[in-house]
Design a protein around this motif. Sequence first.
Motif, PDB file in Angstrom:
ATOM      1  N   LEU A 163       0.825  -1.202   0.000  1.00 47.42           N
ATOM      2  CA  LEU A 163       0.000   0.000   0.000  1.00 47.42           C
ATOM      3  C   LEU A 163       0.864   1.260   0.000  1.00 47.42           C
ATOM      4  CD1 LEU A 163      -2.748   1.419   0.299  1.00 47.42           C
ATOM      5  CD2 LEU A 163      -2.624   0.996   2.765  1.00 47.42           C
ATOM      6  N   PHE A 164       0.682   2.087  -1.045  1.00 43.53           N
ATOM      7  CA  PHE A 164       1.344   3.387  -1.137  1.00 43.53           C
ATOM      8  C   PHE A 164       0.278   4.480  -1.141  1.00 43.53           C
ATOM      9  CE2 PHE A 164       4.601   0.850  -3.614  1.00 43.53           C
ATOM     10  CZ  PHE A 164       5.572   0.877  -2.608  1.00 43.53           C
ATOM     11  N   LEU A 165       0.575   5.605  -0.494  1.00 44.54           N
ATOM     12  CA  LEU A 165      -0.392   6.693  -0.379  1.00 44.54           C
ATOM     13  C   LEU A 165       0.138   7.991  -0.964  1.00 44.54           C
ATOM     14  CD1 LEU A 165      -1.583   6.261   3.325  1.00 44.54           C
ATOM     15  CD2 LEU A 165      -2.676   5.358   1.269  1.00 44.54           C
ATOM     16  N   SER A 166      -0.778   8.752  -1.555  1.00 41.45           N
ATOM     17  CA  SER A 166      -0.529  10.166  -1.847  1.00 41.45           C
ATOM     18  C   SER A 166      -1.210  10.971  -0.748  1.00 41.45           C
ATOM     19  CB  SER A 166      -1.083  10.552  -3.219  1.00 41.45           C
ATOM     20  OG  SER A 166      -2.499  10.345  -3.260  1.00 41.45           O
ATOM     21  N   GLU A 167      -0.785  12.208  -0.569  1.00 42.92           N
ATOM     22  CA  GLU A 167      -1.375  13.056   0.459  1.00 42.92           C
ATOM     23  C   GLU A 167      -2.012  14.316  -0.113  1.00 42.92           C
ATOM     24  OE1 GLU A 167       0.791  12.109   4.566  1.00 42.92           O
ATOM     25  OE2 GLU A 167       2.035  13.346   3.241  1.00 42.92           O
ATOM     26  N   SER A 168      -2.003  14.424  -1.428  1.00 42.72           N
ATOM     27  CA  SER A 168      -2.654  15.556  -2.091  1.00 42.72           C
ATOM     28  C   SER A 168      -3.065  15.105  -3.482  1.00 42.72           C
ATOM     29  CB  SER A 168      -1.703  16.764  -2.183  1.00 42.72           C
ATOM     30  OG  SER A 168      -0.533  16.412  -2.903  1.00 42.72           O
ATOM     31  N   VAL A 169      -3.967  15.875  -4.092  1.00 43.08           N
ATOM     32  CA  VAL A 169      -4.506  15.500  -5.400  1.00 43.08           C
ATOM     33  C   VAL A 169      -4.141  16.563  -6.421  1.00 43.08           C
ATOM     34  CG1 VAL A 169      -6.584  15.001  -6.733  1.00 43.08           C
ATOM     35  CG2 VAL A 169      -6.414  14.239  -4.362  1.00 43.08           C
ATOM     36  N   GLY A 170      -3.376  16.159  -7.442  1.00 42.65           N
ATOM     37  CA  GLY A 170      -3.091  17.034  -8.572  1.00 42.65           C
ATOM     38  C   GLY A 170      -2.287  18.268  -8.198  1.00 42.65           C
ATOM     39  N   CYS A 217       2.588   0.648   5.364  1.00 46.58           N
ATOM     40  CA  CYS A 217       1.907   1.666   4.556  1.00 46.58           C
ATOM     41  C   CYS A 217       2.851   2.845   4.402  1.00 46.58           C
ATOM     42  CB  CYS A 217       0.618   2.072   5.255  1.00 46.58           C
ATOM     43  SG  CYS A 217      -0.235   3.459   4.518  1.00 46.58           S
ATOM     44  N   ARG A 218       3.176   3.206   3.156  1.00 49.78           N
ATOM     45  CA  ARG A 218       4.163   4.262   2.929  1.00 49.78           C
ATOM     46  C   ARG A 218       3.597   5.360   2.036  1.00 49.78           C
ATOM     47  NH1 ARG A 218       8.896   0.502   0.714  1.00 49.78           N
ATOM     48  NH2 ARG A 218       7.075  -0.776   0.210  1.00 49.78           N
ATOM     49  N   VAL A 219       4.021   6.582   2.295  1.00 50.39           N
ATOM     50  CA  VAL A 219       3.658   7.709   1.437  1.00 50.39           C
ATOM     51  C   VAL A 219       4.588   7.705   0.234  1.00 50.39           C
ATOM     52  CG1 VAL A 219       3.559  10.221   1.252  1.00 50.39           C
ATOM     53  CG2 VAL A 219       2.750   9.088   3.331  1.00 50.39           C
ATOM     54  N   LEU A 220       4.005   7.870  -0.962  1.00 50.11           N
ATOM     55  CA  LEU A 220       4.787   7.900  -2.201  1.00 50.11           C
ATOM     56  C   LEU A 220       4.260   9.051  -3.059  1.00 50.11           C
ATOM     57  CD1 LEU A 220       7.090   6.432  -3.614  1.00 50.11           C
ATOM     58  CD2 LEU A 220       5.413   4.925  -4.686  1.00 50.11           C
ATOM     59  N   GLU A 221       4.612  10.267  -2.657  1.00 48.61           N
ATOM     60  CA  GLU A 221       4.120  11.452  -3.347  1.00 48.61           C
ATOM     61  C   GLU A 221       4.747  11.606  -4.735  1.00 48.61           C
ATOM     62  OE1 GLU A 221       1.944  14.703  -2.008  1.00 48.61           O
ATOM     63  OE2 GLU A 221       1.208  12.671  -2.135  1.00 48.61           O
ATOM     64  N   GLU A 276      -3.032   0.434  10.090  1.00 53.11           N
ATOM     65  CA  GLU A 276      -3.476  -0.914  10.456  1.00 53.11           C
ATOM     66  C   GLU A 276      -3.655  -1.788   9.220  1.00 53.11           C
ATOM     67  OE1 GLU A 276      -5.915  -0.214  14.588  1.00 53.11           O
ATOM     68  OE2 GLU A 276      -6.876   0.392  12.718  1.00 53.11           O
ATOM     69  N   LEU A 277      -4.138  -1.212   8.133  1.00 48.80           N
ATOM     70  CA  LEU A 277      -4.247  -1.964   6.884  1.00 48.80           C
ATOM     71  C   LEU A 277      -2.866  -2.362   6.384  1.00 48.80           C
ATOM     72  CD1 LEU A 277      -7.007   0.197   5.204  1.00 48.80           C
ATOM     73  CD2 LEU A 277      -7.244  -2.226   5.753  1.00 48.80           C
ATOM     74  N   GLY A 278      -1.899  -1.449   6.520  1.00 49.01           N
ATOM     75  CA  GLY A 278      -0.534  -1.775   6.138  1.00 49.01           C
ATOM     76  C   GLY A 278       0.030  -2.898   6.977  1.00 49.01           C
ATOM     77  N   ALA A 279      -0.283  -2.890   8.264  1.00 50.88           N
ATOM     78  CA  ALA A 279       0.164  -3.973   9.147  1.00 50.88           C
ATOM     79  C   ALA A 279      -0.507  -5.290   8.786  1.00 50.88           C
ATOM     80  CB  ALA A 279      -0.128  -3.605  10.607  1.00 50.88           C
TER      81      ALA A 279
END
Length: 279
Positions: free
Chosen positions: A31-38, A92-96, A83-86
């Motif tokens: 699971l990779f996350l962004s923290e902003s959109v566009g 769970c990592r941020v990948l901006e 928790e989902l990453g666990a």
Amino acid sequence: MNITILANRDLHANIALNLMRPLFKQHQITLFLSESVGLAKPDWRIPQALQQLKFIEQGVFNQVITPLVEQQKHQHRYLSFNELGALSGNGCRVLENINSPVGLDVFKSSQPDLVLSIRFGKIIKAPIIAIPKLGVLNLHSGLLPQYQGILTTLHALIAGESQVGCTLHFIDSKEIDTGNIIEMASIDVDKSRSLFGHVLKLYPAGTKMIMNAIAKLAQGQSLASGAQDVSKQHYFGLPETQHFETLERRGFKLWQQEEVLQVLKHYLAMETMAKLGAW
């Protein structure tokens, strides 16, 4: 199957992942996350209404709900991103900056057979698309090809559509929401429901489409898909204040307290809800 999920760190994406929790036991999930959109245009000023939605969907969710969730001991609740990453075993990592050389290397390390994009805030470019052998699937919260782009449920309500929906489609280029369509799902527009409430209602049907697609791929089947009608494609960019004013004239609220409370019940024990008091 190795599945890499790209999602935005917001309430709706978290709900979608919780609805797909069986995947975390059936497959190897990263699971990779962004923290902003566009990227906002230089002359664009965020409308106050959009600030309100962002406050609920990101600010309240990440800064208030998530810490409370991670203190809850009862089992029958939605999980936070951590928790989902666990649960996946991969964290769970941020990948901006997914398209940067460093971001690409981090992405490659997940060795994906399939990539799922759910509200991910960054454009996925060719080097990323070329990696997973089964392709990149995107769950778009709008009916394609007429509603490409950002917050298209807003524009569908403004247009007086009788239904709003979501689309599962392939990402095969950096062009936004243009790939072949796998499946679509619709819900009836309900004047008693807000914009926030309509968006919430999209994800049970949307995640069901994803689960069905993954089940087929796991059985060695290919996913049937069809090209979009280019003549009907319409892209919506960042919304302006007048769009939300038109939404209000159409009789739709931005969000409703009851809808937010219903969401909280999926995350928090009743005693925690009672302690919040203000709700």
